[in-house]
Design an enzyme around this catalytic site. Structure first.
Site, PDB file in Angstrom:
ATOM      1  N   ASP A   1     -33.457 -38.140 -16.604  1.00 19.78           N
ATOM      2  CA  ASP A   1     -32.218 -38.916 -16.535  1.00 19.78           C
ATOM      3  C   ASP A   1     -32.632 -40.386 -16.357  1.00 19.78           C
ATOM      4  OD1 ASP A   1     -29.487 -39.625 -15.926  1.00 19.78           O
ATOM      5  OD2 ASP A   1     -30.073 -39.632 -13.816  1.00 19.78           O
ATOM      6  N   TYR A   2     -31.708 -41.305 -16.537  1.00 22.29           N
ATOM      7  CA  TYR A   2     -32.118 -42.713 -16.423  1.00 22.29           C
ATOM      8  C   TYR A   2     -31.613 -43.367 -15.119  1.00 22.29           C
ATOM      9  CZ  TYR A   2     -32.989 -47.575 -17.455  1.00 22.29           C
ATOM     10  OH  TYR A   2     -33.423 -48.869 -17.353  1.00 22.29           O
TER      11      TYR A   2
ATOM     12  N   LEU B   1       0.820  -1.218   0.000  1.00 26.97           N
ATOM     13  CA  LEU B   1       0.000   0.000   0.000  1.00 26.97           C
ATOM     14  C   LEU B   1       0.847   1.258   0.000  1.00 26.97           C
ATOM     15  CD1 LEU B   1      -2.840  -1.106   2.438  1.00 26.97           C
ATOM     16  CD2 LEU B   1      -2.864  -1.026  -0.053  1.00 26.97           C
TER      17      LEU B   1
HETATM   18  C1  GDG Z   1      -0.256  -6.824   4.307  1.00 24.91           C
HETATM   19  C2  GDG Z   1       0.536  -7.335   3.108  1.00 24.91           C
HETATM   20  C3  GDG Z   1      -0.706  -5.753   1.660  1.00 24.91           C
HETATM   21  C4  GDG Z   1       3.807   1.905   7.660  1.00 24.91           C
HETATM   22  N1  GDG Z   1       4.666   2.586   8.411  1.00 24.91           N
HETATM   23  C5  GDG Z   1       4.030   3.657   8.884  1.00 24.91           C
HETATM   24  C6  GDG Z   1       2.724   3.635   8.412  1.00 24.91           C
HETATM   25  N2  GDG Z   1       2.616   2.537   7.669  1.00 24.91           N
HETATM   26  C7  GDG Z   1       1.398   2.132   6.969  1.00 24.91           C
HETATM   27  C8  GDG Z   1       1.500   2.508   5.504  1.00 24.91           C
HETATM   28  C9  GDG Z   1       0.574   1.471   4.891  1.00 24.91           C
HETATM   29  C10 GDG Z   1       0.747   0.273   5.809  1.00 24.91           C
HETATM   30  O1  GDG Z   1       1.263   0.736   7.026  1.00 24.91           O
HETATM   31  C11 GDG Z   1       1.707  -0.737   5.241  1.00 24.91           C
HETATM   32  O2  GDG Z   1       1.187  -1.206   4.066  1.00 24.91           O
HETATM   33  P1  GDG Z   1       1.498  -2.631   3.458  1.00 24.91           P
HETATM   34  O3  GDG Z   1       0.857  -2.720   2.147  1.00 24.91           O
HETATM   35  O4  GDG Z   1       2.956  -2.876   3.519  1.00 24.91           O
HETATM   36  O5  GDG Z   1       0.661  -3.531   4.422  1.00 24.91           O
HETATM   37  P2  GDG Z   1       0.802  -4.529   5.657  1.00 24.91           P
HETATM   38  O6  GDG Z   1      -0.346  -4.196   6.545  1.00 24.91           O
HETATM   39  O7  GDG Z   1       2.106  -4.487   6.283  1.00 24.91           O
HETATM   40  O8  GDG Z   1       0.643  -5.996   5.039  1.00 24.91           O
HETATM   41  C12 GDG Z   1       0.657  -6.267   2.052  1.00 24.91           C
HETATM   42  C13 GDG Z   1      -1.486  -5.315   2.880  1.00 24.91           C
HETATM   43  O9  GDG Z   1      -1.549  -6.342   3.879  1.00 24.91           O
HETATM   44  C14 GDG Z   1      -2.911  -4.948   2.528  1.00 24.91           C
HETATM   45  O10 GDG Z   1      -3.601  -6.033   2.030  1.00 24.91           O
HETATM   46  O11 GDG Z   1      -0.526  -4.639   0.812  1.00 24.91           O
HETATM   47  O12 GDG Z   1       1.290  -6.803   0.909  1.00 24.91           O
HETATM   48  O13 GDG Z   1       1.809  -7.783   3.523  1.00 24.91           O
HETATM   49  O14 GDG Z   1      -0.767   1.889   4.949  1.00 24.91           O
HETATM   50  O15 GDG Z   1       1.077   3.831   5.352  1.00 24.91           O
HETATM   51  N3  GDG Z   1       1.825   4.596   8.692  1.00 24.91           N
HETATM   52  C15 GDG Z   1       2.233   5.617   9.490  1.00 24.91           C
HETATM   53  N4  GDG Z   1       3.479   5.674   9.996  1.00 24.91           N
HETATM   54  C16 GDG Z   1       4.402   4.732   9.718  1.00 24.91           C
HETATM   55  O16 GDG Z   1       5.528   4.815  10.199  1.00 24.91           O
HETATM   56  N5  GDG Z   1       1.360   6.575   9.768  1.00 24.91           N
END
Ligand code: GDG
Length: 735
Positions: free
Chosen positions: A499-500, A377
């Protein structure tokens, strides 16, 4: 009325804090939380998950504080079991394996037992709160056995599941001990919908179902024991507007200016990850070091901000990684830095939302290069936050997001040279080119945001839930019979498709013994004597047998599930499939091997089909043999030349050009019928029932099993009695 959705995830995204003597329930941010918030206006949400707070604190909290908008059900797990389930099975087996790190896995039986236990705890918690018509949506790899436990009696519950991490190649799934692996796959098939981020993960999952369970799917659905599961890709996304509009927030703008002022001379590269070996941080550092080594002019003019978030520190592999990364950063800074400039700024901390947005919008390049990532994300958030349409995204081709963000600079994160070139391209990229790429990606994300993701998923869940509900068995009642009788009497042009085997005659050990007796023959003759009736027997049998038994009667015959057809009074049979089955030799060879090895089983060969019957096999391992045979057939069927039908004590391979459904469609086109009755007992008859959905179509499944027919009758005798009853009726017009 609002729908109730029970969201289930390993952890609740809430924590309790006490401020000035008052409790506060604070929500963590994240993709899933935003998604659920987006649907919480139209739906009543309950969130079930393990608590991050102590039980006594919760007790105190609920006594003193009004409940939040989203209801939460915290589970308080025993710490030892939780450790084996979370750090053990979930994060020392599933996580590394699903991210293609098989050598990091530890197949410990205690891990598995704890995983089973915790999944059962979740199941009983859900069963204790669920009400009729509630929907259960389970999230992620910690809870893959939960759908199976929910489905178990008493109070069988259908759920849906979404996997947030990659689903890997079946060759990796093969590494999981067989019992664990099969239990996980079978559990997921108890769901109405199983969702993944990408088409590739869907493909791998289906391949595992084929390889390990011998199951075949049709398009995006698979049906087992009358229950259908939809398997589809739903790429998760972000709240686009939240990130886009944050660009102008005064706090974000202030922080952004501060970063830009501080590093005004340099091109800023930003990267943000949870500290995890799958994120590719070491390779990224190697690429950056090579860049500095080979481009002396960049020293002092480029900067890498690496922000790592603490994660799973109890697991050795994670702690080791932290040390390696920190040593590597110190070395690079020592080698290339000086009093005025450090090439890498390293932070090991959580950033506030404003700080995060300031970093996203101040940098020139976002470097997102995981070795594997379900979606990622961060890449999407970076793009959405660039309201200025400047900045460049370098993205790993092994992140799910790469399927959508095609205007990013895509790289193989193992290829240090390619990453170095991508960084050089990115920092030299002209503003108009940056703008073009950003606009293309923003266009995509604006439409495909997290609200759409949740809506699409919930829509599919509702549809499949309905489809499965309609498939439950419905034993024909007196009122149902009256309804059919009335429709029969009021009609003038009737079609009876029967069907049979298993419908008009019971099963015999030897198929050739299932000869129609006088009761059946008299019934068929009598039905066809009524000028308003057209009777068709549609069977899996070969044409010679049907000809021999019914050729002299005034009925239409369809053999081999509708592949061959003969009209009443006509001498000739028509082949409805022009294709010569080229697959027959290889399937025959395989079937012969099984029939020789498994005593009591035998082959029946037809023009377009080969059936392997095992109704008299006494071997207790027959189910295992059937699964193995089916797996081998799937392997042979790489070119999708045939259908594999798991029938009633028979495994049949047939050409896939026609089935009883397509046959029924064709026959309906020939005349305008005002009453259609179709009766069958086998899975192959479901295709026919599926086609017959109008109010003057009456479909009956023999046996009390789930079906898409409207009614069930218990056995052959009931069918014959019912048909006899219809046959005795006088048509209203002729009275
Ligand atoms: C799983 C899957 C899939 C991170 N550091 C900080 C912070 N974050 C937020 C980011 C983002 C989220 O955490 C990380 O996103 P990911 O996509 O890496 O998601 P995960 O929750 O680790 O993992 C992944 C996801 O699920 C969704 O299905 O994409 O592949 O592994 O939103 O912004 N936010 C803040 N400070 C930080 O230091 N505020």
């Amino acid at each position: 009325m609002q729908k109730k959705i029970i969201i289930v995830s390993n952890r609740l995204p809430y924590r309790i804090e006490r401020k000035n003597g008052k409790f506060e329930l604070l929500q963590s941010s994240g993709g899933l939380v935003s998604a659920i918030q987006s649907v919480s206006k139209e739906n009543h949400i309950i969130w079930v998950g393990a608590a991050d707070f102590k039980e006594d604190l919760w007790e105190e909290f609920i006594k003193t504080t009004p409940l939040p908008e989203i209801n939460i059900v915290p589970l308080f797990l025993n710490k030892k079991i939780e450790n084996l389930y979370y750090n053990g099975f979930s994060n020392s087996i599933i996580w590394p394996l699903f991210h293609y790190f098989p050598s990091f896995t530890e197949y410990n039986t205690d891990f598995y037992y704890a995983y089973v236990e915790v999944n059962k705890i979740f199941a009983s918690a859900i069963k204790s709160i669920i009400k009729k018509n509630d929907t259960v949506w389970i999230h992620d790899y910690h809870l893959m056995l939960l759908p199976g436990f929910l489905k178990q009696a008493p109070n069988s519950i259908n759920s849906s599941f979404f996997l947030h991490i990659p689903f890997p190649s079946h060759e990796l799934i093969r590494l999981i001990p067989e019992e664990w692996r099969n239990n996980i796959l079978k559990s997921l098939l108890c769901c109405d919908v199983v969702g993944f981020h990408t088409e590739q993960y869907v493909y791998h999952f289906k391949k595992s179902l084929e390889t390990f369970l011998g199951l075949q799917y049709k398009d995006d659905q698979i049906s087992v024991d009358g229950h259908t599961t939809k398997i589809n890709d739903y790429p998760i996304s972000i709240d686009f507007e939240k990130f886009y509009s944050a660009y102008d927030h005064p706090q974000v703008a202030r922080k952004r200016e501060r970063i830009r002022d501080k590093y005004s001379q340099a091109k800023i590269i930003f990267s943000l990850d949870r500290l995890d070996y799958s994120k590719g941080v070491i390779k990224r550092l190697q690429a950056f070091e090579q860049l500095l080594r080979t481009n002396a002019n960049l020293r002092g003019n480029i900067l890498l901000i690496i922000n790592l978030i603490p994660s799973r520190e109890e697991i050795n592999k994670y702690a080791e990684r932290k040390t390696i990364i920190e040593e590597s950063i110190s070395r690079i800074n020592g080698l290339y830095g000086n009093f005025l400039w450090q090439p890498i700024v390293y932070q090991y901390q959580h950033l506030s939302f404003d700080e995060l947005l300031a970093c996203y919008t101040a940098c020139d390049v976002a470097l997102v290069t995981p070795l594997r990532d379900g979606m990622n994300l961060v890449a999407k958030e970076f793009v959405a936050s660039r309201k200025d349409r400047q900045g460049c995204l370098i993205l790993s081709e092994f992140a799910g997001a790469a399927n959508e963000l095609k205007s990013a600079l895509l790289v193989n994160p193992n290829d240090i040279n390619a990453m170095q070139s991508a960084i050089l391209n990115a920092i030299k990229m002209k503003p108009f080119e940056q703008e073009k790429r950003m606009s293309e990606m923003q266009e995509h994300l604006r439409i495909n945001d997290v609200n759409n993701w949740a809506k699409k998923y919930l829509q599919d869940m509702t549809n499949i839930k309905l489809q499965n509900k309609n498939r439950l068995s419905h034993q024909m009642t007196y009122e149902d019979k009256v309804q059919i009788i009335e429709a029969y009497q009021a009609s003038f042009k009737r079609l009876l498709i029967l069907d049979y085997d298993g419908t008009l005659v019971r099963f015999y050990d030897k198929p050739q013994n299932a000869v129609p007796d006088n009761r059946v023959k008299n019934l068929l003759v009598s039905l066809t004597e009524n000028p308003f009736n057209k009777v068709v027997i549609v069977s899996g049998r070969d044409s010679a047998t049907l000809e021999h038994w019914f050729g002299h009667l005034n009925i239409d015959l369809a053999a081999e599930h509708g592949l061959k057809y003969k009209e009443a009074g006509n001498k000739n049979w028509f082949n409805l499939s022009n294709k010569q089955p080229l697959w027959k030799n290889k399937v025959r060879a395989l079937a012969e091997r099984y029939s020789e090895e498994i005593v009591g089983s035998f082959i029946e060969e037809k023009e377009h089909a080969i059936a392997w019957h095992y109704r008299t096999v006494e071997d207790t391992k027959i189910e295992e043999y059937k699964t193995n045979f089916s797996k081998e057939l799937i392997w042979l069927n790489k070119e999708n030349e045939f259908d594999i039908l798991l029938g009633n004590k028979v495994l049949e391979v047939k050409s896939n050009t026609e089935n009883k459904g397509t046959f029924t469609k064709n026959i309906l086109l020939q005349n305008q019928y005002d009453f259609v009755l179709s009766i069958g007992d086998d899975v192959t008859d479901e295709d026919m029932f599926y086609v017959l959905q109008n109010n003057y179509h009456f479909t009956i499944k023999v046996g009390l099993v789930p079906t898409c027919a409207k009614f069930n009758l218990i056995n052959v005798n009931d069918v014959l009695s019912f048909l006899e009853q219809l046959n005795m009726l006088k048509n209203k017009i002729s009275e």
